[in-house]
Write an enzyme that holds these catalytic residues in place. Structure first.
Site, mmCIF file in Angstrom:
data_model
loop_
_atom_site.group_PDB
_atom_site.id
_atom_site.type_symbol
_atom_site.label_atom_id
_atom_site.label_comp_id
_atom_site.label_asym_id
_atom_site.label_seq_id
_atom_site.Cartn_x
_atom_site.Cartn_y
_atom_site.Cartn_z
ATOM 1 N N ARG A 141 -19.358 8.460 -17.117
ATOM 2 C CA ARG A 141 -20.811 8.401 -17.278
ATOM 3 C C ARG A 141 -21.416 9.793 -17.393
ATOM 4 N NH1 ARG A 141 -22.583 2.905 -15.087
ATOM 5 N NH2 ARG A 141 -24.717 3.569 -15.241
ATOM 6 N N TYR A 144 -23.672 11.267 -20.264
ATOM 7 C CA TYR A 144 -25.071 10.832 -20.231
ATOM 8 C C TYR A 144 -25.804 11.497 -19.055
ATOM 9 C CZ TYR A 144 -29.014 7.517 -20.199
ATOM 10 O OH TYR A 144 -30.268 6.930 -20.227
ATOM 11 N N PHE A 190 -26.483 -10.809 -20.271
ATOM 12 C CA PHE A 190 -26.578 -12.085 -19.549
ATOM 13 C C PHE A 190 -27.421 -13.099 -20.334
ATOM 14 C CE2 PHE A 190 -25.781 -10.447 -14.902
ATOM 15 C CZ PHE A 190 -24.502 -10.038 -15.278
ATOM 16 N N GLY A 206 -20.603 -8.187 -8.131
ATOM 17 C CA GLY A 206 -22.006 -8.398 -8.470
ATOM 18 C C GLY A 206 -22.938 -8.056 -7.320
#
Ligand code: NAD
Ligand code: UDP
Length: 316
Positions: A141, A144, A190, A206
């Site tokens: 990551r 970014y 989703f 989750g």
């Protein structure tokens, strides 16, 4: 009439911003290389005489005459920014240098779309602007996160060194119509999965959390920040402080779409932040009481309606 440059203007947030600026009577120059954005996001604006669309990559210098700059160019979804990580860092860093150089020549006010990712996997909760973050400099990551951190550094150095008027917003997860249907971000994933009756892909257990802001609230925050006095530089957190586990989001999407999709558990990507929620006290104080007005249920309903239309039209 103010002439305003929006880089990344054909993307998700950029297209909504262009729309709002035109409605307010400004001239808008939208610059985009269509890496993750699309002409169709601004197709409805092309007939407006105050709107101009230019294909350009912000890693190269740009010579145009503008009074204000909103610098949004940068892929925002992990799968897109990790696809060509060197280009992602170049877009944030060279793009910032080029846009700041343009702002310096024009003495233009300049807004930076920074991100909650500057806090990394935060060790304090909720996140406040004075927190310096917990960021891996060499992970997947980092292109970014570190690119955006370096861009913030450049903004503040141009401000100190050249007296540039800067406005730095730290944007937390934002969603709504015109997100790319395949961009891999959680809300679009989703919703599209639920509407197609496909399994909902939940990464990890989750239990990681995010705070989701509807696009209209976010764009209102951008414009209010740009219109603050010259003493306001940011960084200012913009986001919705409502915090949800990703599993709860999956359950809400299934319930609101009436889908028969089941949840499938996939491995958690590395460096995935465990929790994220903005402290928006500074935004409330500085931006004339700004705060989100659209809750997740309402925002999801509008987003579901958008993707439903897109799928039915065969465009996704
Ligand atoms: P997006 O991918 O839809 O939009 C980014 C736009 O920038 C696209 O139109 C893309 O084609 C363009 N672009 C990319 N590289 C470019 C380059 N080198 N030159 C010119 N244009 C280029 O993403 P978004 O969600 O609209 O994000 C807009 C900005 O807000 C980004 O800077 C992003 O980092 C920031 N942000 C977004 C969120 C969010 O949740 N949506 C959160 C934090 C920060
Ligand atoms: N996520 C998920 N399933 C998906 C896409 C994302 O469980 O299909 C998770 C992801 O691991 C992260 C959260 O949802 O914990 C938000 O992901 P997103 O890519 O939208 O944004 P970011 O991680 O940059 O906040």
């Amino acid at each position: 009439m103010t002439r305003i440059l929006v880089t990344g203007g054909a993307g998700f947030l950029g297209s909504h911003l262009c729309e709002r600026l035109l409605e307010a009577g400004h001239e808008v120059l939208c610059v985009d290389n269509f890496y993750t954005g699309a002409r169709r996001n601004v197709a409805h604006l092309l007939g407006n005489p105050n709107f101009e669309l230019m294909r350009h990559d912000v890693t190269f210098p740009l010579f145009v005459e503008v009074d204000e700059i909103y610098n949004l160019a940068c892929p925002a979804s992990p799968i897109h920014y990790q696809h060509d990580p060197v280009q992602t860092t170049k877009t944030s860093v060279h793009g910032a240098i080029n846009m700041l150089g343009l702002a310096k020549r024009r003495r233009a006010k300049i807004f930076q779309a920074s991100t909650s990712e500057v806090y990394g996997d935060p060790a304090i909760h909720p996140q406040i602007e004075s927190y310096w973050g917990n960021v891996n400099p060499i992970g997947i990551r980092s292109c970014y996160d570190e690119g955006k951190r370096c861009a913030e550094t450049l903004f503040f150095d141009y401000h100190r060194q050249n007296g540039l008027r800067i406005k730095v917003a730290r944007i937390f997860n934002t969603y709504g119509p015109r997100m790319h249907p395949n961009d891999g971000r959680v809300v679009s994933n989703f919703v599209v999965q639920a509407l197609k009756g496909e399994p909902i892909t939940l990464y990890g257990e989750g239990l990681q959390t995010r705070s989701f802001c509807y696009v209209d609230d976010m764009v209102e925050g951008f414009i209010r920040l740009m219109n603050t006095g010259d003493n306001v530089t940011g960084p200012v957190n913009l986001g919705n402080p409502g915090e949800f586990t990703i599993r709860a989001l999956a359950e809400m999407v299934v319930a609101q779409t009436g889908s028969r999709s089941t949840i499938t558990y996939l491995p958690l990507p590395s460096d995935d932040p465990r929790q994220r929620r903005p402290d928006i006290s500074l935004a409330r104080e500085t931006l004339d009481g700004w705060q989100p007005t659209i809750d997740l249920e309402q925002g999801l309903a509008r987003t579901i309606a958008y993707f439903d239309g897109l799928l039915k039209s065969g465009a996704a």
